[in-house]
Design an enzyme around this catalytic site. Structure first.
Site, PDB file in Angstrom:
ATOM      1  N   ALA A  65       0.852  -1.179   0.000  1.00  0.00           N
ATOM      2  CA  ALA A  65       0.000   0.000   0.000  1.00  0.00           C
ATOM      3  C   ALA A  65       0.891   1.234   0.000  1.00  0.00           C
ATOM      4  O   ALA A  65       2.098   1.152   0.239  1.00  0.00           O
ATOM      5  CB  ALA A  65      -0.888  -0.016   1.238  1.00  0.00           C
ATOM      6  N   GLY A 104      -0.245  -5.110   0.361  1.00  0.00           N
ATOM      7  CA  GLY A 104      -1.336  -4.862  -0.574  1.00  0.00           C
ATOM      8  C   GLY A 104      -1.038  -5.407  -1.962  1.00  0.00           C
ATOM      9  O   GLY A 104      -1.949  -5.783  -2.699  1.00  0.00           O
ATOM     10  N   GLU A 107      -1.939  -8.931  -1.802  1.00  0.00           N
ATOM     11  CA  GLU A 107      -3.398  -9.007  -1.634  1.00  0.00           C
ATOM     12  C   GLU A 107      -4.123  -8.723  -2.947  1.00  0.00           C
ATOM     13  O   GLU A 107      -5.188  -9.266  -3.213  1.00  0.00           O
ATOM     14  CB  GLU A 107      -3.849  -8.034  -0.534  1.00  0.00           C
ATOM     15  CG  GLU A 107      -3.380  -8.500   0.841  1.00  0.00           C
ATOM     16  CD  GLU A 107      -3.715  -7.506   1.940  1.00  0.00           C
ATOM     17  OE1 GLU A 107      -3.195  -6.377   1.856  1.00  0.00           O
ATOM     18  OE2 GLU A 107      -4.483  -7.843   2.846  1.00  0.00           O
TER      19      GLU A 107
END
Ligand code: NAI
Length: 697
Positions: A65, A104, A107
């Protein structure tokens, strides 16, 4: 076709290729998310497109992220919206991974229907490192793919899993064979379309969760097996709870639980502290007055003088990095003993599986032992680690000055001594600096780089670069007694000793600091290091508890007794002998002992450290408060979830600490006089982090 400044869209033989190029690490920032979103929508709507490849340009796949967005209002599209779009896409989406797919990034890859990676890639969910858990479905999807135990291990260790292993675990569907990942990903996507393969959605997988449901003791076992490593940290426990939710709840409820746990961590103090620690370490690399592109000297061969506790460990760092070392001692016996310890350390790490058996031979082959300083003539860097006595060190440096080649960097590993006084014994003080390692030197990550009055810019820059090469965190500090770390440690130790005289016992002090989060308290630490460090039997005058213990032959763990009694298995037990000795000593000193509360122990040990830290900052010995934190986090076991002493002090509140220091000064004297900087900052309503203006990063 450019979708936006960071995302490109192309159609290649019926496959849409969405390429993200957002240096340096393709963090999943708002423009990146928006660009991918548009790309997937475009591909889904285009009848000529059969499949989608998501790939990154530059160094790496999405490395996580964009943590600069943390704590700010969310910008759409959210990662979860993008994930839903991809997971529910009507056409197969293939994530093509190189570099690292982290946080992230992984993910996002987990909502693709297929994952292909180059062999050099790695995958991980390292959020626990910054006090968080995966917040975008990682804790729910990963166990569905790799199984619950593997997911627990991967998430709580923050480990980067190499591609081959990720493939074996089922996390990757394909390992790319050749150099062109894009071409292979496109070919794979076309095959998926041609074979009419299904669109597997990780959220729908259940077999591996079912296996965990059949093993109800699994979570309790995992917790028990890792209790020591997780002690004090919230994030690993929250990660376990999130994975439990994956096992016990329907997917969407599990996602909601993950989000709730993530939020709680994000709003809590531990994650703030761990994020601070993370950035503090990186900031330390920026040294005021040393530009990032400062020239450095080439270090191809290193000399180490002294093969004792520190010298051997220091040498190991370079050998492990493939740099040849010449190790000099005064006697054959000391040299052989030192080299034997090094070999033993390498062998035991090979036995533990942290390195290969071949590494032992490879590393030891790079080592040359010697009894003559003259053999250091072709070393580019020489690190002195002889006894901590100025006269001996000056003698060594004067000699070194005669034998070292021009341009060689001359470093001392001294714990406390004046680097300028050492440099003055040479004809080249610009080449001299302190390189202060921490015990065990092959393991502890900190390297205090002590800048003398005359130390040249390229010498500091070289030491910083070298720190990275050997896997250390270098922190540049100024020259003073004990530099940053030991100077603050001395303040803590002084109070620990006084507390023991006034009424506490060593194990009380140790327990309080252990419970605060240190791996051990000061008395256990002394027992481990040896109470006789710096102690001289001839000069011992029975004037401290420590001297008395040494005089009795209680020299610490190595003699089976120190402050504590130690058994063969290295268990330490409170000692009745030590207690008696302390009581008698206090009585002789006329001290009326009293009960001391844990709270007093904690503030008397920690507030003087903060106060000393403020002086260090004010004097410019440290460039910024976060450097002091890094020293304590990487060299002295300050608990990461408390961010370092200066961060912790601000979190506690500087006005409160100032008030307590003033009160302690009234009772216990001048040692508690508040540092002028602390007074100033409180008056101005500022914090340590606002000080110095050097904190540009
Ligand atoms: P040590 O006593 O284990 O080793 C010192 C070694 O230096 C001995 O093997 C001795 O034979 C050798 N030596 C003495 N004079 C020499 C000379 N002229 N030429 C070559 N070899 C010589 O001591 P230790 O603990 O390794 O400490 C070394 C230095 O590192 C000291 O300055 C100490 O303050 C510093 N230091 C120690 C730490 C610790 O935890 N022990 C931590 C950080 C720094």
């Amino acid at each position: 076709m450019n979708i936006n400044a960071v995302v490109d869209y192309a159609v290649d033989a019926g496959v849409a290729v969405i390429t993200v190029d957002s240096p340096p690490v393709n963090a999943l920032s708002a423009p990146v998310r928006a660009g991918i979103y548009r790309g997937v929508e475009t591909a889904a709507a285009d009848a000529a497109v059969g499949a989608i490849v998501l790939i990154c340009a530059g160094r790496t796949f999405f490395a996580g992220a964009d943590i600069t967005e943390f704590g700010k209002p969310p910008v759409s599209p959210l990662l979860q919206d993008l994930q839903a779009l991809i997971e529910n896409a009507p056409k197969p989406v293939v994530a093509a991974i190189h570099g690292t797919a982290l946080g992230g990034g992984l993910e996002l890859a987990l909502v693709a229907h297929y994952r292909i990676a180059v062999p050099a890639a790695s995958c991980g969910l390292p959020e626990v490192d910054i006090g968080l858990i995966p917040g975008a479905g990682g804790s729910q999807r990963l166990p569905r793919v790799v199984g619950v135990e593997a997911a627990l291990e991967m998430i709580t260790s923050a480990r980067h899993v190499p591609a081959a292993q990720a493939h074996a675990m089922g996390l990757l569907d394909v390992l790319a064979q050749g150099p062109d990942l894009r071409a292979e990903a496109v070919a794979f996507a076309r095959r998926v379309v041609a074979e009419g393969r299904a669109l597997p959605r990780v959220r729908e997988l259940d077999a591996k969760l079912e296996a965990a449901r059949a093993a109800p003791g699994l979570f309790a076992q995992f917790r028990a097996g890792h209790a020591r490593r997780f002690r004090g940290f919230l994030a690993p426990e929250y990660a376990i709870r999130a994975v439990e939710a994956a096992v016990n709840l329907p997917f969407d409820a599990g996602i909601a639980e993950e989000k709730r746990l993530f939020r709680e961590l994000l709003d809590g103090s531990q994650s703030a502290a761990q994020r601070h620690a993370f950035f503090a370490e990186r900031r330390a690399a920026k040294v005021p007055g040393i530009p990032a592109d400062a020239p450095t000297r080439t270090i191809a061969r290193v000399g180490v003088i002294g093969a004792g506790t520190m010298g051997g460990g220091i040498a190991m760092n370079f050998l492990s990095a493939g740099i040849p070392v010449v190790l000099v001692e005064t006697s054959r016996e000391a040299l052989d003993r030192g080299i034997g310890v090094m070999r033993g350390n390498y062998e035991s790490s090979a036995k533990r599986g942290t390195s290969g058996a071949a590494d032992v031979a490879r590393n030891m082959a790079l080592l040359t032992g010697s009894l003559a300083l003259g053999d250091l003539a072709d070393c580019d860097l020489v690190i002195e680690a002889v006894f901590e006595q100025m006269a001996i060190k000056q003698d060594v440096f004067a000699h070194l000055d005669r034998v070292a080649k021009p341009g060689a960097i001359l470093a001392s590993n001294t714990s406390y001594l004046d680097i300028d006084a050492i440099a003055a014994c040479t004809s080249r003080p610009a080449d001299v600096l302190g390189m202060h390692f921490f015990s065990p030197a092959n393991i502890m990550r900190l390297l205090e780089i002590v800048r003398g009055r005359a130390t040249a810019v390229d010498v500091i820059a070289t030491a910083m670069k070298l720190a990275r090469t050997i896997g250390k965190v270098g922190v540049v500090v100024g020259n003073c007694h004990g530099f940053v770390g030991n100077r603050m440690l001395a303040a803590r130790n002084r109070e620990a000793d006084r507390l023991v005289l006034e009424g506490a016992l060593p194990w009380d002090v140790d327990r309080v600091l252990y419970d605060f989060g240190f791996p051990m308290g000061p008395f256990r630490m002394r027992d481990l290091a040896g109470l006789d460090i710096g102690w001289d039997a001839a000069k011992s005058s029975s004037s401290t508890v420590r001297e008395l213990l040494c005089e009795m032959g209680r020299r610490g763990q190595k003699t089976g007794a120190g402050y504590y009694d130690h058994d063969a298995a290295r268990n330490a037990a409170p000692s009745a002998v030590t207690e008696r000795l302390i009581l008698d000593f206090a009585a002789r000193q006329g001290v009326a002992r009293r009960a001391i509360a844990d709270e007093e122990i904690l503030e008397r040990c920690l507030y003087p450290m903060v106060n000393e830290g403020a002086k260090i900052l004010d004097e410019g010995i440290a460039a910024r408060a976060s450097d002091i934190d890094t020293v304590w986090l990487c060299g002295y076991g300050w608990p990461r979830y408390r961010g370092g002493p200066m961060f912790w002090a601000e979190f506690e509140g500087l006005p409160g600490i100032l008030g307590r220091l003033r009160a302690l000064q009234q009772v216990h004297g001048e040692e508690f006089r508040p540092a002028p900087l602390l007074e100033r900052l409180v008056t101005q309503g500022r914090g340590f982090r606002d000080f110095a203006g050097l904190d540009a990063g």
